[in-house]
Scaffold this motif. Structure first.
Motif, mmCIF file in Angstrom:
data_model
loop_
_atom_site.group_PDB
_atom_site.id
_atom_site.type_symbol
_atom_site.label_atom_id
_atom_site.label_comp_id
_atom_site.label_asym_id
_atom_site.label_seq_id
_atom_site.Cartn_x
_atom_site.Cartn_y
_atom_site.Cartn_z
ATOM 1 N N VAL A 1 0.652 -1.296 -0.009
ATOM 2 C CA VAL A 1 0.149 0.129 -0.017
ATOM 3 C C VAL A 1 0.825 1.340 -0.086
ATOM 4 C CG1 VAL A 1 -1.956 1.340 1.307
ATOM 5 C CG2 VAL A 1 -1.871 -1.196 1.151
ATOM 6 N N GLY A 2 2.046 1.128 0.704
ATOM 7 C CA GLY A 2 2.907 2.346 0.704
ATOM 8 C C GLY A 2 3.448 2.665 -0.977
ATOM 9 N N GLN A 3 3.569 1.676 -1.512
ATOM 10 C CA GLN A 3 4.307 1.808 -2.943
ATOM 11 C C GLN A 3 3.002 2.244 -3.743
ATOM 12 O OE1 GLN A 3 6.968 -1.147 -4.414
ATOM 13 N NE2 GLN A 3 6.377 -1.988 -2.328
ATOM 14 N N VAL A 4 1.702 1.827 -3.474
ATOM 15 C CA VAL A 4 0.572 2.620 -4.157
ATOM 16 C C VAL A 4 0.391 3.725 -3.951
ATOM 17 C CG1 VAL A 4 -1.777 2.472 -4.417
ATOM 18 C CG2 VAL A 4 -0.438 0.447 -4.463
ATOM 19 N N ALA A 5 0.757 4.305 -2.590
ATOM 20 C CA ALA A 5 0.734 5.740 -2.191
ATOM 21 C C ALA A 5 1.528 6.462 -2.831
ATOM 22 C CB ALA A 5 0.766 5.940 -0.630
ATOM 23 N N GLY B 1 -7.661 -8.985 -3.231
ATOM 24 C CA GLY B 1 -6.387 -8.949 -2.084
ATOM 25 C C GLY B 1 -5.647 -7.600 -2.310
ATOM 26 N N GLU B 2 -5.724 -7.105 -3.404
ATOM 27 C CA GLU B 2 -5.134 -5.714 -3.357
ATOM 28 C C GLU B 2 -6.308 -4.694 -2.952
ATOM 29 O OE1 GLU B 2 -2.535 -6.646 -7.611
ATOM 30 O OE2 GLU B 2 -4.428 -5.502 -7.491
ATOM 31 N N ALA B 3 -7.365 -4.919 -3.273
ATOM 32 C CA ALA B 3 -8.451 -4.021 -2.942
ATOM 33 C C ALA B 3 -8.748 -3.985 -1.257
ATOM 34 C CB ALA B 3 -9.802 -4.336 -3.295
ATOM 35 N N GLY B 4 -8.420 -5.108 -0.626
ATOM 36 C CA GLY B 4 -8.922 -5.696 0.755
ATOM 37 C C GLY B 4 -7.531 -4.724 1.256
ATOM 38 N N ALA B 5 -6.304 -4.776 1.001
ATOM 39 C CA ALA B 5 -5.282 -4.097 1.558
ATOM 40 C C ALA B 5 -5.347 -2.897 1.537
ATOM 41 C CB ALA B 5 -4.014 -4.818 1.022
ATOM 42 N N LEU B 6 -5.753 -2.404 0.327
ATOM 43 C CA LEU B 6 -5.949 -0.914 0.260
ATOM 44 C C LEU B 6 -7.191 -0.237 1.318
ATOM 45 C CD1 LEU B 6 -5.537 -0.475 -3.537
ATOM 46 C CD2 LEU B 6 -4.027 0.599 -1.710
ATOM 47 N N VAL B 7 -7.994 -0.970 1.321
ATOM 48 C CA VAL B 7 -9.154 -0.788 2.373
ATOM 49 C C VAL B 7 -8.533 -0.511 3.723
ATOM 50 C CG1 VAL B 7 -11.270 -1.473 3.625
ATOM 51 C CG2 VAL B 7 -10.970 -1.419 1.060
ATOM 52 N N ARG B 8 -7.602 -1.727 4.123
ATOM 53 C CA ARG B 8 -7.073 -1.737 5.309
ATOM 54 C C ARG B 8 -6.242 -0.886 5.736
ATOM 55 N NH1 ARG B 8 -9.070 -3.940 10.032
ATOM 56 N NH2 ARG B 8 -7.168 -4.410 11.506
ATOM 57 N N TYR B 9 -5.236 -0.423 4.904
ATOM 58 C CA TYR B 9 -4.138 0.254 5.041
ATOM 59 C C TYR B 9 -4.027 1.521 4.307
ATOM 60 C CZ TYR B 9 -2.159 -4.333 6.962
ATOM 61 O OH TYR B 9 -1.970 -5.202 7.547
ATOM 62 N N GLY B 10 -4.889 1.813 3.358
ATOM 63 C CA GLY B 10 -5.173 3.169 2.588
ATOM 64 C C GLY B 10 -5.079 4.198 3.465
ATOM 65 N N PRO B 11 -6.088 4.190 4.541
ATOM 66 C CA PRO B 11 -6.198 5.485 5.353
ATOM 67 C C PRO B 11 -5.066 6.057 5.977
ATOM 68 C CG PRO B 11 -7.888 3.724 5.590
ATOM 69 C CD PRO B 11 -6.980 3.287 4.903
ATOM 70 N N HIS C 1 -2.311 6.388 4.796
ATOM 71 C CA HIS C 1 -1.628 6.827 3.673
ATOM 72 C C HIS C 1 -2.514 8.147 3.056
ATOM 73 C CE1 HIS C 1 1.914 4.214 3.776
ATOM 74 N NE2 HIS C 1 1.058 3.241 3.716
ATOM 75 N N ASP C 2 -3.536 8.508 3.779
ATOM 76 C CA ASP C 2 -4.485 9.587 3.149
ATOM 77 C C ASP C 2 -4.783 9.180 1.866
ATOM 78 O OD1 ASP C 2 -4.463 11.072 5.343
ATOM 79 O OD2 ASP C 2 -2.452 11.919 4.644
ATOM 80 N N LEU C 3 -5.093 7.845 1.419
ATOM 81 C CA LEU C 3 -5.790 7.354 0.205
ATOM 82 C C LEU C 3 -7.215 7.295 0.077
ATOM 83 C CD1 LEU C 3 -3.045 4.245 -0.959
ATOM 84 C CD2 LEU C 3 -3.140 6.761 -1.795
#
Length: 486
Positions: A364-368, A390-400, A402-404
């Motif tokens: 998620v950090g690299q997506v950010a 899996g990617e979507a679930g990770a972004l839901v979990r850790y995205g906030p 990173h202010d995503l």
């Protein structure tokens, strides 16, 4: 027809073995991190329904219950999974008891189950297979009771368990179907001539009905998913079926379940249970299913094989202890997060699920980092589109953290839960396992702005981060074209 006597249940040592296994699973449950499936179940648990595109509702419900009671953490998520495996070990010992095992045979059966790779693997994390395994073991226990006693009322217990299991995974029809075919071939057929069988079927049907109705109302999407899995992986599954039957349970347990097979085959009342395993294997091979679909019945054979192995154990005690220790060590090494995360590549070729639990926060950090390349004044109308659940679930979990913004995906049930609004007319950040021209044709002016560098060789390593100017059509128009069922 002669049936074996039932000995007293060795409750204290059997429960002790099961609790010890549960303690090991608990101690290691917080290492590495969420599995991609767990990230999906966490989101699915927030959208409780009677069904999902790829599964019935029970596992997402259990996920929701576990995190609500024990905490929204990796360890909290896995508490009920661990308890399920503890119960599985106890049920295996109870099956051994039904086959005539006394105290020592029951304890050995519990130990064999506790050190098997399959039980440890599915007990470590949350998956549909975790609760499916317990259901299969209960079905095995009730089936053995039915055949040993000839009491048709056990069909009700079978029906109740099967109905609940159908709310978790449809695979439960396989062992029951294999047993029915085996009963028709080798008997004892009299257990089929009972109104209790119809009553059991009715109970199972009533419990499973809500999910079956949901699937009917939505066009049977799970059949589409299953067909895609078979088409994509069927050949590989067939090639690896026999080796994985041995490896995933444990090569050291091969003599035990072989002994169990021949022991049951020599007993007319239990012969159908022995035959059910090869019948099931033929079915799984025919449909290109995964090897673990047949593994639970191997545990039934292990339960049957422990009593005849006692003579060997008495003659070779040191060798027997060494064998059990090696079984436990190898099973734990390949199924549990024992190695440092950076060294997990050693076991990933045998068990890829290890790698799927590593590196999601870094992902998620690299997506950010890629998201930061979008000009700030365009981010309010920009979209993050993940290629799989899996990617979507990770972004839901850790995205906030990173202010995503909220991420979207058209994979499995994510496609039903949310889609980007048509007002999102700005840039689109695509997360693609591999760049696909047909897929990218739905977007304009795409260019790669990053690559996921994972610390292990998991599915996400090398994933492309692709930035596009916008969608080629409004999201409401393009969304059905992006849908992925597998």
């Amino acid at each position: 027809m002669t049936r074996p006597p039932v000995n007293a249940f060795a409750a204290r040592p059997v429960v002790g073995v099961a609790v010890l296994a549960g303690a090991v699973l608990t101690a290691l449950s917080g290492r590495y991190g969420y599995h991609r499936d767990e990230l999906y179940f966490l989101v699915a648990g927030r959208h409780l329904n009677w069904g999902y595109v790829d599964q019935p509702p029970l596992t997402p419900l259990i996920t929701r219950v576990s995190t609500t009671i024990f905490g929204d953490t990796v360890m909290g998520l896995r508490v009920l999974s661990t308890l399920s495996s503890v119960a599985t070990i106890i049920v295996v010992a109870l099956i051994a008891r039904e086959f005539g095992s006394a105290r020592r045979g029951q304890v050995v059966a519990a130990i064999c189950a506790a050190v098997s790779g399959f039980v440890l693997g599915v007990g470590h994390m949350v998956s549909t297979a975790t609760y499916d395994l317990l259901a299969w073991m209960l079905i095995g226990l009730f089936a053995v009771k039915l055949l040993r006693t000839g009491d048709g009322r056990w069909w009700l217990a079978l029906g109740l368990t099967a109905g609940i299991a159908l709310e978790n995974k449809y695979l439960v029809v396989l062992p029951i179907g294999a047993l029915l075919v085996s009963l028709l071939i080798v008997g004892p057929r009299e257990v089929l001539r009972s109104w209790w069988l119809l009553a059991g079927v009715a109970v199972a049907g009533v419990i499973a009905f809500p999910n079956v109705l949901w699937q009917f109302q939505h066009g049977w999407p799970q059949l589409t998913v299953a067909g895609g899995i078979s088409q994509d992986d069927g050949t590989e599954n067939r090639i690896m079926f026999i080796p994985l039957q041995i490896l995933q349970l444990s090569p050291f347990l091969l003599p035990v379940w072989v002994a169990g097979f021949f022991r049951l085959w020599r007993q007319p009342w239990a012969r159908s249970i022995a035959l059910a395993y090869p019948v099931l294997c033929v079915v799984v091979l025919a449909v290109g299913g995964k090897s673990y679909y047949a593994l639970p019945l191997l545990l039934v054979l292990v339960a049957a094989g422990c009593e005849p192995m006692l003579n060997w154990i008495d003659r070779h005690r040191v060798r027997a202890v060494i064998t059990l220790v090696l079984t436990a060590l190898t099973s734990a090494l390949f199924t549990l997060p024992i190695l440092p995360a950076a060294a997990a590549d050693f076991v990933i070729p045998v068990n890829k699920e290890q790698g799927e639990q590593i590196g999601w926060p870094a992902f998620v950090g690299q997506v950010a980092t890629a998201w930061s390349q979008i000009p700030p004044d365009q981010r309010s109308t920009a979209t993050i589109f993940a290629g799989n659940y899996g990617e979507a679930g990770a972004l839901v979990r850790y995205g906030p953290s990173h202010d995503l913004p909220s991420a979207y995906s058209s994979h499995m049930s994510f496609a039903d839960w949310n889609r980007p609004p048509d007002t999102n007319t700005g840039p689109v950040l695509l997360v693609e396992l591999q760049r696909t021209p047909i897929f990218e044709s739905h977007f304009q002016n795409c260019h790669q702005v990053g690559t996921i560098n994972a610390i292990v060789s998991n599915d996400e390593d090398g994933t492309a981060l692709v930035l596009c100017d916008r969608t080629a059509e409004p999201w409401s128009t393009v969304w059905p074209k992006l849908r992925q069922y597998y």
